[in-house]
Design a protein around this motif. Structure first.
Motif, short mmCIF file in Angstrom:
data_model
loop_
_atom_site.label_atom_id
_atom_site.label_comp_id
_atom_site.label_asym_id
_atom_site.label_seq_id
_atom_site.Cartn_x
_atom_site.Cartn_y
_atom_site.Cartn_z
N LEU A 388 0.85 -1.18 0.00
CA LEU A 388 0.00 0.00 0.00
C LEU A 388 0.89 1.23 0.00
O LEU A 388 1.74 1.41 0.88
CB LEU A 388 -0.91 0.00 1.23
N TRP A 389 0.69 2.10 -0.98
CA TRP A 389 1.61 3.21 -1.22
C TRP A 389 0.95 4.56 -0.98
O TRP A 389 1.36 5.34 -0.15
CB TRP A 389 2.14 3.10 -2.65
N ARG A 390 -0.11 4.82 -1.71
CA ARG A 390 -0.78 6.12 -1.62
C ARG A 390 -2.26 5.95 -1.33
O ARG A 390 -2.90 5.03 -1.84
CB ARG A 390 -0.58 6.91 -2.92
N VAL A 391 -2.77 6.86 -0.52
CA VAL A 391 -4.17 6.83 -0.11
C VAL A 391 -4.83 8.14 -0.55
O VAL A 391 -4.37 9.22 -0.18
CB VAL A 391 -4.29 6.69 1.42
N ALA A 392 -5.88 8.02 -1.34
CA ALA A 392 -6.59 9.21 -1.83
C ALA A 392 -7.93 9.36 -1.13
O ALA A 392 -8.66 8.37 -0.95
CB ALA A 392 -6.79 9.11 -3.34
N GLU A 393 -8.25 10.59 -0.75
CA GLU A 393 -9.55 10.91 -0.17
C GLU A 393 -10.14 12.11 -0.91
O GLU A 393 -9.47 13.13 -1.07
CB GLU A 393 -9.44 11.24 1.32
N GLY A 394 -11.39 11.97 -1.33
CA GLY A 394 -12.10 13.07 -1.96
C GLY A 394 -13.08 13.67 -0.98
O GLY A 394 -14.04 13.01 -0.58
N MET A 395 -12.84 14.90 -0.56
CA MET A 395 -13.65 15.54 0.48
C MET A 395 -14.89 16.14 -0.18
O MET A 395 -14.94 17.31 -0.55
CB MET A 395 -12.82 16.60 1.21
N SER A 396 -15.91 15.33 -0.31
CA SER A 396 -17.05 15.66 -1.15
C SER A 396 -17.95 16.74 -0.57
O SER A 396 -18.07 16.90 0.66
CB SER A 396 -17.88 14.41 -1.44
N VAL A 397 -18.58 17.46 -1.49
CA VAL A 397 -19.59 18.46 -1.18
C VAL A 397 -20.69 18.28 -2.22
O VAL A 397 -20.41 18.05 -3.39
CB VAL A 397 -19.03 19.90 -1.28
N ASN A 398 -21.94 18.40 -1.81
CA ASN A 398 -23.05 18.40 -2.76
C ASN A 398 -23.51 19.83 -2.99
O ASN A 398 -23.95 20.51 -2.06
CB ASN A 398 -24.19 17.52 -2.24
N ASP A 399 -23.34 20.28 -4.23
CA ASP A 399 -23.70 21.65 -4.60
C ASP A 399 -25.20 21.71 -4.84
O ASP A 399 -25.70 21.31 -5.89
CB ASP A 399 -22.94 22.06 -5.87
N GLN A 402 -26.35 23.93 -7.98
CA GLN A 402 -26.15 23.42 -9.34
C GLN A 402 -26.62 21.98 -9.52
O GLN A 402 -26.77 21.52 -10.65
CB GLN A 402 -24.65 23.51 -9.72
N GLY A 403 -26.83 21.26 -8.42
CA GLY A 403 -27.26 19.88 -8.52
C GLY A 403 -26.16 18.95 -8.95
O GLY A 403 -26.31 18.16 -9.89
N LEU A 404 -25.03 19.01 -8.26
CA LEU A 404 -23.89 18.17 -8.61
C LEU A 404 -23.02 17.94 -7.38
O LEU A 404 -23.15 18.63 -6.37
CB LEU A 404 -23.05 18.82 -9.72
N ALA A 405 -22.15 16.95 -7.48
CA ALA A 405 -21.18 16.68 -6.42
C ALA A 405 -19.80 17.11 -6.89
O ALA A 405 -19.47 17.00 -8.07
CB ALA A 405 -21.18 15.19 -6.06
N TYR A 406 -18.99 17.60 -5.96
CA TYR A 406 -17.61 17.96 -6.28
C TYR A 406 -16.77 17.78 -5.02
O TYR A 406 -17.27 17.34 -3.98
CB TYR A 406 -17.51 19.39 -6.82
N TYR A 407 -15.48 18.10 -5.11
CA TYR A 407 -14.57 17.94 -3.98
C TYR A 407 -14.17 19.30 -3.42
O TYR A 407 -13.71 20.17 -4.16
CB TYR A 407 -13.30 17.20 -4.41
#
Length: 455
Positions: A388-399, A402-407
């Motif tokens: 295990l080398w790299r760990v990614a986390e997407g800190m989500s927000v629901n807009d 606009q009706g969409l999800a982003y980070y």
């Protein structure tokens, strides 16, 4: 004998056709969208104990005050239900990723996961729900999942009722990003001691279906246009990247160009793909680490493991607040976890294993996709030794506007180096992302790059 041979050949041809083009779902299955399933394909009902509530439509515009296009926090004042630390992580192991467990081990005294009440805030415009249902009925994979067909008329949520791992991945790749947008974001790659330099970018996204002067036939295989200009520091300012993101990147690879402000030259850039280095990332991410994963899926075999309940970053409105400074967020080893929010949600679990004979610095990618938005939440990356080398986390927000999800941010932690990359912050800008722009196709041509790169 001749008839038998013809039948055998016909059966073989049918088998080959079946393997190269996967069927879309039936009308009966598609009718579950908006009834048993949410319009985007998630389970609508709550879980057994109610800790994950039923989906009731998500947040709507006006859910909280908006200032200078920065979203307000609909859950301001909520307190964590509990906090997971290195001391009690084993108790919650079944709802954490191996990467999260490794972070507790690597940063035992500082890494924590504050868990809040679950809110299923995902929502999208009705037009996008209609698109998702048409995709379910018509979109098919070709070339073992490396490309899509019957998709150019819908262009979002290719497989809201997925049958395989690669179809789940395609939902992340083709999720709704809103109308054409322009935004300012920052990136940093802190040293072990926490020192960092801010890299400032100006991004533009445009989609053929929302543009003027676009040849429909010529753009049938184009999902999006993307232009990124480096604004600071001065030594990098003016460098520009232009991408034409194709739907089938094996049939027609991503088209990429770079403008080097120092040389004043535009060049093709095939290295902006797969494990080519990410822009100004100090070697801390690959090109396909952007958006937690982007680009062609063809170098991996994608295994659908199933669904499970997990603690993932969700509704991180505080982390995206203009009341914070970058120094409040960026700390040695990892971001300030006191500013983060995690909730219990159902995720799709998919494992990507590098195909024999293919090349990539990541031999395996273990992925977890939020069921309500199809956006990646967590990715564990393994090297060629299986470590295990790299760990990614997407800190989500629901807009909710606009009706969409982003980070609010995308974080990629290098467990071996003790460093990380954070991308997508915009807290210190005067305003948030601007949607609904009306660019022309000519704005996203190599000839337009020199104008974009003027310092």
């Amino acid at each position: 004998m001749k008839t038998k041979t013809i039948m055998q050949v016909g059966a073989l041809a049918l088998t080959l056709m079946t393997s190269s083009v996967m069927a879309a779902v039936s009308q009966q299955e598609a009718d579950q969208l908006g009834t048993v399933l949410t319009p985007l394909g998630a389970q609508m009902e709550s879980n057994v104990d109610g800790s994950i509530p039923a989906w009731t439509g998500g947040l709507k515009p006006g859910a909280a005050p908006v200032s200078n296009r920065f979203l307000g926090n609909p859950f301001d004042g909520e307190k964590p239900l509990f906090t997971i630390t290195a001391a009690n992580a084993e108790q919650y192991k079944d709802k954490l990723t191996p990467g999260q467990m490794a972070m507790f081990k690597r940063y035992a005294s500082t890494y924590k996961i504050p868990v809040y009440t679950t809110h299923r805030t995902a929502s999208a415009p009705q037009a996008i729900y209609d698109v998702a249902k048409r995709s379910a009925l018509n979109t098919q994979t070709v070339d073992s999942g490396n490309g899509l067909t019957n998709f150019s008329e819908t262009r979002n949520y290719a497989f809201p009722i997925p049958k395989s791992g690669v179809e789940v991945l395609w939902n992340h790749l083709t999720r709704y990003r809103g109308l054409n947008q322009k935004r300012q974001i920052t990136q940093a790659t802190p040293q072990v001691n926490g020192n960092y330099t801010i890299i400032e970018f100006e991004d533009e996204f445009a989609f053929p279906q929302y543009m003027t002067g676009v040849d429909k036939e010529a753009t049938a295989n184009i999902f999006a246009y993307y232009k990124q200009r480096i604004v600071a520091p001065a030594r990098l300012a003016g460098n520009v990247v232009l991408l034409h993101e194709t739907i089938d990147q094996v049939k027609e690879p991503r088209l990429a160009w770079v403008y080097n402000a120092g040389q004043r030259r535009v060049r093709r850039a095939p290295q902006i793909a797969y494990d080519g280095p990410g822009s100004a990332s100090d070697g801390m991410r690959t090109s396909d680490n952007g958006d937690l994963f982007n680009g062609a899926p063809d170098r991996y075999d994608w295994k659908l493991i199933g669904k499970k309940e997990m603690y993932i970053p969700y509704n991180n409105y505080l982390l995206g607040s203009p009341s914070l400074k970058y120094a409040d967020i960026i700390k040695p080893g990892h971001i300030n976890q006191d500013l983060t929010r995690y909730e219990l949600h159902r995720v799709w679990e998919v494992e990507g294993t590098l195909k024999p004979g293919e090349r990539h610095i990541y031999a395996k990618r273990h992925m977890y996709f939020d069921e309500d938005t199809w956006q990646l939440a967590e990715v564990d990356h393994y090297d060629g030794r299986g470590q295990l080398w790299r760990v990614a986390e997407g800190m989500s927000v629901n807009d909710y506007e606009q009706g969409l999800a982003y980070y609010a941010s995308m974080n990629l932690y290098d467990l071996i180096a003790g460093r990380y990359l954070i991308q997508g912050l915009n807290n210190e800008y005067k305003q948030g992302a601007e949607f609904g722009l009306k660019p022309k196709a000519s704005d996203f041509t190599p000839a337009a790059l020199r104008n974009a790169g003027i310092r």
